[in-house]
Design a protein around this motif. Structure first.
Motif, PDB file in Angstrom:
ATOM      1  N   GLN A  16     -11.380  -2.616 -12.121  1.00 23.98           N
ATOM      2  CA  GLN A  16     -10.733  -3.486 -11.148  1.00 23.98           C
ATOM      3  C   GLN A  16     -10.992  -2.906  -9.764  1.00 23.98           C
ATOM      4  O   GLN A  16     -11.060  -1.688  -9.594  1.00 23.98           O
ATOM      5  CB  GLN A  16      -9.225  -3.554 -11.408  1.00 23.98           C
ATOM      6  N   SER A  17     -11.151  -3.792  -8.792  1.00 20.90           N
ATOM      7  CA  SER A  17     -11.348  -3.311  -7.431  1.00 20.90           C
ATOM      8  C   SER A  17     -10.598  -4.212  -6.459  1.00 20.90           C
ATOM      9  O   SER A  17     -10.339  -5.384  -6.739  1.00 20.90           O
ATOM     10  CB  SER A  17     -12.834  -3.265  -7.079  1.00 20.90           C
ATOM     11  N   ALA A  18     -10.246  -3.629  -5.334  1.00 22.56           N
ATOM     12  CA  ALA A  18      -9.553  -4.374  -4.283  1.00 22.56           C
ATOM     13  C   ALA A  18      -9.964  -3.797  -2.929  1.00 22.56           C
ATOM     14  O   ALA A  18     -10.154  -2.581  -2.792  1.00 22.56           O
ATOM     15  CB  ALA A  18      -8.036  -4.280  -4.457  1.00 22.56           C
ATOM     16  N   ILE A  20      -9.433  -2.425   0.627  1.00 21.90           N
ATOM     17  CA  ILE A  20      -8.378  -1.733   1.365  1.00 21.90           C
ATOM     18  C   ILE A  20      -8.870  -1.529   2.802  1.00 21.90           C
ATOM     19  O   ILE A  20     -10.020  -1.829   3.123  1.00 21.90           O
ATOM     20  CB  ILE A  20      -7.983  -0.402   0.700  1.00 21.90           C
ATOM     21  N   VAL A  24     -13.084   0.153  -0.374  1.00 20.71           N
ATOM     22  CA  VAL A  24     -12.722  -0.520  -1.610  1.00 20.71           C
ATOM     23  C   VAL A  24     -12.075   0.500  -2.546  1.00 20.71           C
ATOM     24  O   VAL A  24     -12.589   1.601  -2.721  1.00 20.71           O
ATOM     25  CB  VAL A  24     -13.969  -1.137  -2.302  1.00 20.71           C
ATOM     26  N   SER A  25     -10.976   0.120  -3.130  1.00 20.01           N
ATOM     27  CA  SER A  25     -10.310   0.956  -4.127  1.00 20.01           C
ATOM     28  C   SER A  25     -10.726   0.470  -5.514  1.00 20.01           C
ATOM     29  O   SER A  25     -10.751  -0.726  -5.771  1.00 20.01           O
ATOM     30  CB  SER A  25      -8.799   0.844  -3.964  1.00 20.01           C
ATOM     31  N   ARG A  26     -11.071   1.415  -6.382  1.00  9.94           N
ATOM     32  CA  ARG A  26     -11.521   1.059  -7.731  1.00  9.94           C
ATOM     33  C   ARG A  26     -10.633   1.737  -8.778  1.00  9.94           C
ATOM     34  O   ARG A  26     -10.229   2.885  -8.597  1.00  9.94           O
ATOM     35  CB  ARG A  26     -12.967   1.487  -7.944  1.00  9.94           C
TER      36      ARG A  26
END
Length: 170
Positions: A16-18, A20, A24-26
């Motif tokens: 999953q990634s988002a 920030i 990108v946070s994984r």
């Protein structure tokens, strides 16, 4: 007959990634299991294998007799006392699903109970294994609990499925 290189392995991985503020946070996530079996009949061992690609006509079903009717790669009849590994895969080219389980009599119920089923849509598969931690495996009882039903889940077209069973004779 001896077996070698007997292994069942399953792995799943997702990340999953988002976005920030500064990149990108994984969050990677995974689960894998593997089972290696030596040749024999005890804990962590197997001595019988059945493997086949099979086709069922529209609306048809078959009962695979795990105790005395399956043939190994050399044409010899095998009798399973316990199943240590099972993989069933429905062909991705199927239109109908493949339904596993719930034979009308002498059901092999140690995996799915006597009425339980697993529905494999086109391209789906199921894998089950027991290794050293579960010496018993899934028991097969000749004449009273040895039929694994495989059914075409619909009408109009045939279905194809692959099956691989690893087990032991005692």
């Amino acid at each position: 007959m001896t077996l070698s290189g007997t292994m069942l392995a399953v792995a799943a991985f997702a990340e999953q990634s988002a976005a920030i503020d500064l990149g990108v946070s994984r969050a990677p996530q995974s689960l894998s299991r593997q089972m290696q079996l030596a040749s024999g009949t005890g804990a962590g061992k197997a001595d019988r294998v059945f493997s086949d690609r099979r086709t069922l006509a529209a609306s048809a079903s078959e009962d695979l007799d795990l105790a005395g009717a399956l043939l190994d790669a050399f044409g010899a009849t095998i009798t399973l006392a316990r199943v240590k590994g099972l993989i069933i895969a429905a062909s991705s080219g199927n239109t109908n699903s493949v339904v596993v389980g719930a034979a009308s009599s002498n059901t092999w119920a140690t995996l799915l109970s006597s009425t339980g089923t697993v529905t494999l849509r086109p391209g789906a598969f199921v894998a089950v294994g027991t290794g050293l931690a579960d010496a018993a495996g899934y028991a097969v009882t000749a004449s009273t609990g040895d039929l694994l039903k495989i059914a075409n889940g619909g009408s109009g077209t045939s279905v194809t499925y692959d099956i691989h069973i690893i087990g032991c004779s005692a």
